[in-house]
Design an enzyme around this catalytic site. Structure first.
Site, short mmCIF file in Angstrom:
data_model
loop_
_atom_site.label_atom_id
_atom_site.label_comp_id
_atom_site.label_asym_id
_atom_site.label_seq_id
_atom_site.Cartn_x
_atom_site.Cartn_y
_atom_site.Cartn_z
N ASN A 143 -3.82 5.01 16.25
CA ASN A 143 -4.86 4.76 15.25
C ASN A 143 -5.32 3.31 15.37
O ASN A 143 -4.54 2.39 15.09
CB ASN A 143 -4.32 5.04 13.85
CG ASN A 143 -3.99 6.51 13.67
OD1 ASN A 143 -4.83 7.38 13.83
ND2 ASN A 143 -2.73 6.80 13.35
N GLY A 146 6.81 -1.87 5.98
CA GLY A 146 8.18 -2.36 5.99
C GLY A 146 9.15 -1.47 6.75
O GLY A 146 8.86 -0.34 7.11
N GLU A 147 10.33 -2.03 7.01
CA GLU A 147 11.44 -1.33 7.64
C GLU A 147 12.47 -1.00 6.55
O GLU A 147 13.15 -1.89 6.04
CB GLU A 147 12.08 -2.21 8.72
CG GLU A 147 13.45 -1.79 9.21
CD GLU A 147 13.50 -0.37 9.75
OE1 GLU A 147 14.23 0.45 9.14
OE2 GLU A 147 12.83 -0.08 10.76
N CYS A 178 3.39 8.65 1.38
CA CYS A 178 3.92 7.64 2.30
C CYS A 178 4.18 6.36 1.49
O CYS A 178 3.25 5.74 0.98
CB CYS A 178 2.92 7.39 3.42
SG CYS A 178 3.50 6.27 4.70
N CYS A 219 1.27 -1.62 15.63
CA CYS A 219 1.22 -1.39 14.19
C CYS A 219 0.53 -2.55 13.47
O CYS A 219 0.89 -3.72 13.66
CB CYS A 219 2.64 -1.21 13.65
SG CYS A 219 2.73 -0.95 11.87
N CYS A 247 6.16 -4.60 15.64
CA CYS A 247 5.76 -3.56 16.58
C CYS A 247 4.28 -3.77 16.95
O CYS A 247 3.42 -3.85 16.06
CB CYS A 247 5.98 -2.18 15.98
SG CYS A 247 7.72 -1.87 15.53
N CYS A 250 -1.37 6.39 10.21
CA CYS A 250 -0.12 5.80 10.68
C CYS A 250 -0.38 4.53 11.48
O CYS A 250 -1.17 4.53 12.43
CB CYS A 250 0.61 6.83 11.54
SG CYS A 250 2.18 6.26 12.20
N SER A 290 12.11 6.65 7.78
CA SER A 290 11.74 6.28 9.14
C SER A 290 12.25 4.88 9.45
O SER A 290 12.07 3.95 8.66
CB SER A 290 10.22 6.32 9.29
OG SER A 290 9.84 5.90 10.59
N SER A 307 11.21 5.67 15.12
CA SER A 307 10.03 5.21 15.85
C SER A 307 10.45 4.85 17.27
O SER A 307 10.87 3.74 17.55
CB SER A 307 9.43 3.98 15.15
OG SER A 307 8.92 4.34 13.89
N LEU A 308 10.35 5.83 18.17
CA LEU A 308 10.81 5.63 19.55
C LEU A 308 9.72 5.00 20.41
O LEU A 308 9.87 3.90 20.91
CB LEU A 308 11.26 6.97 20.13
CG LEU A 308 11.95 6.92 21.49
CD1 LEU A 308 13.23 6.11 21.41
CD2 LEU A 308 12.22 8.32 22.01
N HIS A 309 8.65 5.73 20.65
CA HIS A 309 7.41 5.23 21.24
C HIS A 309 7.48 4.84 22.71
O HIS A 309 6.44 4.52 23.31
CB HIS A 309 6.86 4.03 20.44
CG HIS A 309 6.69 4.31 18.99
ND1 HIS A 309 5.99 5.40 18.52
CD2 HIS A 309 7.15 3.65 17.88
CE1 HIS A 309 6.01 5.38 17.19
NE2 HIS A 309 6.71 4.36 16.79
N CYS A 359 6.33 -6.98 6.80
CA CYS A 359 7.34 -6.28 7.60
C CYS A 359 8.19 -7.28 8.36
O CYS A 359 7.70 -8.32 8.82
CB CYS A 359 6.69 -5.31 8.58
SG CYS A 359 7.88 -4.26 9.44
N GLU A 419 0.81 -1.21 0.00
CA GLU A 419 0.00 0.00 0.00
C GLU A 419 0.85 1.26 0.00
O GLU A 419 1.99 1.27 0.48
CB GLU A 419 -0.93 0.02 1.23
CG GLU A 419 -2.00 -1.06 1.17
CD GLU A 419 -2.99 -1.00 2.32
OE1 GLU A 419 -4.18 -1.31 2.11
OE2 GLU A 419 -2.59 -0.65 3.45
#
Length: 412
Positions: free
Chosen positions: A342, A209-210, A128, A142, A139, A385, A241, A263-265, A135, A115
């Site tokens: 989200n 993906g990373e 994006c 996600c 996470c 996101c 990212s 992406s800390l979070h 992936c 996507e």
């Protein structure tokens, strides 16, 4: 005009990215295009000239048909058509949100789906872009993380997303840049070149993906996007990212040179181990040291820390103060993007309340660090996101746990 939320089953063309025996030129470097032409039988001088012309038509003009390349001799165009294609991903579905966000489900030549999302704002338009089908990571907040990694996307499939978005937005320049003396068709009446304004102004490698686990292909695609003779998007308008693939971060800064988002979070090991399990391999300290050493980072090009707000998980005043302490301890030129969680079907978390998010933001701002709250976009079409996922099936909790265990074992 598309109806918000409507799923538009549009297909793009009839030729897959690598159809039959023909070579897709999208994603090849300039030298790669020249080499492909030479291998097909052109002499070196002719191949160099034609490669320059084709490159311009593909990336500056958005042309997919060799017959439309008016500064290439008519007699040569069928020869090119027999041997090469200028491909696009196939659009499986296209949706538009109530807020104007657009999402495309795309299919590659092998049928694998991924996507991309376009987010329009008053002063910019951000695409994006995905780098993998599925992936590598898992996470927990996600939706993409619930998928297995199927494969990496090629440079052609990555840059193809940008080309397709410009197709859909109708923003390719019109007319021809060549003078009448340069055009080999006497009957050409394409008109004069006009540099139409761009809607697509920024790119974020924040889709499925990373990116740093597909480094070479991402690098190749972004080099094409940044090429001054093609799409010509400044590196200052591109953000990559990562969830924290520490060994690849310096290379990304040195070899690609775009903006960095992390992406800390979470601000402690226990919570980050849970929601970003890559932390078990590369801890917060290692990650922040890599951020401090990121080439080109300064107050004019700050590192962005992405921080998803999860109710009663990472959203306390103490968490905000610890985040400030870490940024100051490592002397990071940084800003914090606060992202209201989200939701997606089966998600194990809830979003922090608006009041809690504002309080968290205020504490960071009071410390002199920018902490804007991101406005959720495209939630109604699962384009926000953390919501991207190409498969329509909903895995069970047992399946999610099994996928997570497999990914963690693979990471070591």
């Amino acid at each position: 005009m598309q109806i918000p939320g409507h799923i538009d089953p549009v297909t793009t063309g009839t030729v897959p990215l690598r159809g039959g025996n023909r070579i897709d030129l999208v994603g090849l470097t300039r030298d790669g295009v020249r080499a492909a032409l030479e291998e097909a039988g052109l002499d070196a001088k002719a191949a160099k000239l034609r490669a320059k012309q084709i490159w311009h038509w593909i990336y500056h003009r958005g042309v997919t048909d060799f017959d439309a390349m008016t500064d290439i001799a008519k007699a040569m165009r069928p020869w090119l058509t027999e041997r090469f294609i200028v491909g696009r991903p196939t659009v499986v579905t296209a949706q538009v949100s109530n807020d104007g966000t657009r999402k495309w489900l795309l299919a590659a030549a092998d049928g694998q789906e991924y996507e991309m999302v376009f987010i329009p704002d008053a002063d910019r338009g951000t695409l994006c872009v995905s780098s993998q089908v599925g992936c590598t990571l898992n996470c927990r907040f996600c939706h993409t993380g619930t998928m297995r990694l199927v494969r990496n996307l090629s440079a052609g499939e990555i840059v193809g997303q940008v080309l397709l978005a410009r197709d859909a937005l109708g923003e390719w320049p019109k007319g021809t840049m060549a003078s009448s003396a340069d055009i080999e068709d006497e009957d050409d009446d394409a008109g004069h070149y006009t540099a139409d304004g761009r809607m697509l102004t920024n790119i974020v490698m924040m889709g499925m993906g990373e990116p740093l686990y597909n480094f070479d292909e991402v690098k190749g695609a972004l080099k094409i996007v940044m090429d001054g003779d093609g799409l010509a998007l400044s590196k200052r308008r591109i953000t990559l990212s990562t969830s924290g693939v520490v060994p690849m971060m310096a290379r990304a800064g040195e070899e690609i040179g775009v903006n960095l988002a992390v992406s800390l979070h979470a601000v402690n090991k226990e919570v980050r181990d849970e929601i970003v399990p890559l932390n078990r391999k590369y801890g917060i300290e290692q990650l922040l040291e890599a951020c401090a050493a990121y080439p080109g980072a300064n107050n004019a090009r700050r590192i962005t820390f992405e921080y998803v707000m999860l109710k009663d998980k990472n959203d306390s005043d103490a968490d905000a103060r610890e985040l400030v302490r870490l940024i100051k301890q490592y002397r990071l030129p940084a800003k914090v993007n606060l992202i209201p969680f989200n939701p997606w079907p089966g998600a194990p978390y809830e979003c922090s309340s608006p009041e809690r998010v504002r309080a968290f933001s205020n504490l960071i701002f009071e410390a002199g660090i920018s902490a804007p709250i991101r406005t959720p976009r495209g939630r109604d079409i699962m384009a926000a996101c953390g919501q991207l996922k190409s498969a329509a099936t909903k895995p069970t909790r047992a399946e999610l746990d099994r996928i997570a265990e497999e990914k963690q074992a693979a990471l070591g």
